[in-house]
Design a protein around this motif. Structure first.
Motif, mmCIF file in Angstrom:
data_model
loop_
_atom_site.group_PDB
_atom_site.id
_atom_site.type_symbol
_atom_site.label_atom_id
_atom_site.label_comp_id
_atom_site.label_asym_id
_atom_site.label_seq_id
_atom_site.Cartn_x
_atom_site.Cartn_y
_atom_site.Cartn_z
ATOM 1 N N GLY A 1 21.381 44.031 58.328
ATOM 2 C CA GLY A 1 20.425 43.858 59.403
ATOM 3 C C GLY A 1 19.161 44.695 59.289
ATOM 4 O O GLY A 1 18.265 44.584 60.127
ATOM 5 N N GLY A 2 19.095 45.538 58.285
ATOM 6 C CA GLY A 2 17.889 46.337 58.117
ATOM 7 C C GLY A 2 16.708 45.489 57.677
ATOM 8 O O GLY A 2 16.849 44.298 57.361
ATOM 9 N N GLY A 3 15.532 46.099 57.682
ATOM 10 C CA GLY A 3 14.349 45.377 57.263
ATOM 11 C C GLY A 3 13.089 46.116 57.637
ATOM 12 O O GLY A 3 13.131 47.282 58.031
ATOM 13 N N GLN B 1 19.219 58.653 57.339
ATOM 14 C CA GLN B 1 18.749 59.683 56.423
ATOM 15 C C GLN B 1 17.456 59.256 55.763
ATOM 16 O O GLN B 1 17.352 58.144 55.249
ATOM 17 C CB GLN B 1 19.801 59.979 55.358
ATOM 18 N N VAL B 2 16.501 60.157 55.814
ATOM 19 C CA VAL B 2 15.251 60.015 55.077
ATOM 20 C C VAL B 2 15.408 60.773 53.768
ATOM 21 O O VAL B 2 15.918 61.899 53.776
ATOM 22 C CB VAL B 2 14.064 60.568 55.886
ATOM 23 N N PRO B 3 15.025 60.197 52.645
ATOM 24 C CA PRO B 3 15.153 60.912 51.373
ATOM 25 C C PRO B 3 14.543 62.304 51.437
ATOM 26 O O PRO B 3 13.430 62.483 51.931
ATOM 27 C CB PRO B 3 14.399 60.007 50.394
ATOM 28 N N GLY B 4 15.335 63.281 50.995
ATOM 29 C CA GLY B 4 14.867 64.647 51.016
ATOM 30 C C GLY B 4 15.160 65.394 52.296
ATOM 31 O O GLY B 4 14.882 66.594 52.406
ATOM 32 N N GLN B 5 15.730 64.691 53.273
ATOM 33 C CA GLN B 5 16.062 65.319 54.551
ATOM 34 C C GLN B 5 17.559 65.205 54.812
ATOM 35 O O GLN B 5 18.258 64.423 54.172
ATOM 36 C CB GLN B 5 15.271 64.663 55.690
ATOM 37 N N ASP C 1 11.543 56.303 63.031
ATOM 38 C CA ASP C 1 12.891 55.727 62.898
ATOM 39 C C ASP C 1 13.151 55.222 61.478
ATOM 40 O O ASP C 1 14.269 54.814 61.161
ATOM 41 C CB ASP C 1 13.077 54.567 63.876
ATOM 42 N N THR C 2 12.132 55.239 60.646
ATOM 43 C CA THR C 2 12.278 54.790 59.269
ATOM 44 C C THR C 2 13.287 55.662 58.530
ATOM 45 O O THR C 2 13.155 56.885 58.502
ATOM 46 C CB THR C 2 10.923 54.826 58.542
ATOM 47 N N ALA C 3 14.303 55.039 57.960
ATOM 48 C CA ALA C 3 15.369 55.762 57.264
ATOM 49 C C ALA C 3 16.354 54.753 56.694
ATOM 50 O O ALA C 3 16.278 53.556 56.992
ATOM 51 C CB ALA C 3 16.101 56.696 58.226
ATOM 52 N N ILE C 4 17.280 55.257 55.908
ATOM 53 C CA ILE C 4 18.457 54.470 55.542
ATOM 54 C C ILE C 4 19.510 54.725 56.618
ATOM 55 O O ILE C 4 19.812 55.885 56.931
ATOM 56 C CB ILE C 4 18.997 54.861 54.156
ATOM 57 N N TYR C 5 20.041 53.652 57.168
ATOM 58 C CA TYR C 5 21.023 53.758 58.235
ATOM 59 C C TYR C 5 22.419 53.475 57.669
ATOM 60 O O TYR C 5 22.622 52.480 56.958
ATOM 61 C CB TYR C 5 20.700 52.773 59.357
ATOM 62 N N SER D 1 12.626 50.119 57.935
ATOM 63 C CA SER D 1 11.260 50.606 57.749
ATOM 64 C C SER D 1 10.411 50.135 58.919
ATOM 65 O O SER D 1 10.394 48.940 59.231
ATOM 66 C CB SER D 1 10.673 50.096 56.436
ATOM 67 N N VAL D 2 9.729 51.079 59.559
ATOM 68 C CA VAL D 2 8.876 50.767 60.693
ATOM 69 C C VAL D 2 7.450 51.145 60.315
ATOM 70 O O VAL D 2 7.136 52.327 60.137
ATOM 71 C CB VAL D 2 9.317 51.516 61.959
#
Length: 124
Positions: free
Chosen positions: A8-10, A39-43, A91-95, A121-122
């Motif tokens: 459902g991501g996009g 998670q955001v890469p690097g965080q 809110d952009t991240a991998i969920y 991705s927003v």
């Protein structure tokens, strides 16, 4: 074999909506807890929401998503949803969704099975 699969991501514009699904198999769904993380890469990975599959009254949201995100479940389908409204660039991240045997909310180390993640991705 316990499995969790997110979908459902996009890509969506700010203010838009997405609904993520966490489809599960291999365990008795109603006995456990499902959490959504991002998670955001690097965080560091952040807990977003969780729900107790045994009832409809035990759930949790992190402060930054309260009033915008809604977690729900379909016991018959073994699926947990995350309805995300009024999305923001932050809110952009991998969920990811994950399963815990203990409680909601729970620290991440209590979640012992994780999905592969779905990108949200927003952006304008």
């Amino acid at each position: 074999q316990v499995q969790l699969v997110e979908s459902g991501g996009g890509l969506v514009q700010p203010g838009g909506s997405l609904t993520l699904s966490c489809t599960t198999s291999g365990f008795t769904f109603r006995l456990y807890y499902i959490g959504w993380f991002r998670q955001v890469p690097g965080q560091e990975r952040e807990g977003v929401a969780c729900i107790a599959n045994s009832d409809g009254d035990t759930y949790y949201y992190t402060n930054s998503v309260k009033g915008r995100f809604t977690i729900s479940k379909d016991n018959a389908a073994g699926t947990v949803y995350l309805q995300m409204n009024n999305l923001k660039p932050e809110d952009t991240a991998i969920y990811y969704c994950a399963m815990a045997r203990t409680r909601c909310p729970a620290p991440q180390y209590e979640y012992d099975t994780w999905g592969q993640g779905t990108q949200v991705s927003v952006s304008p």
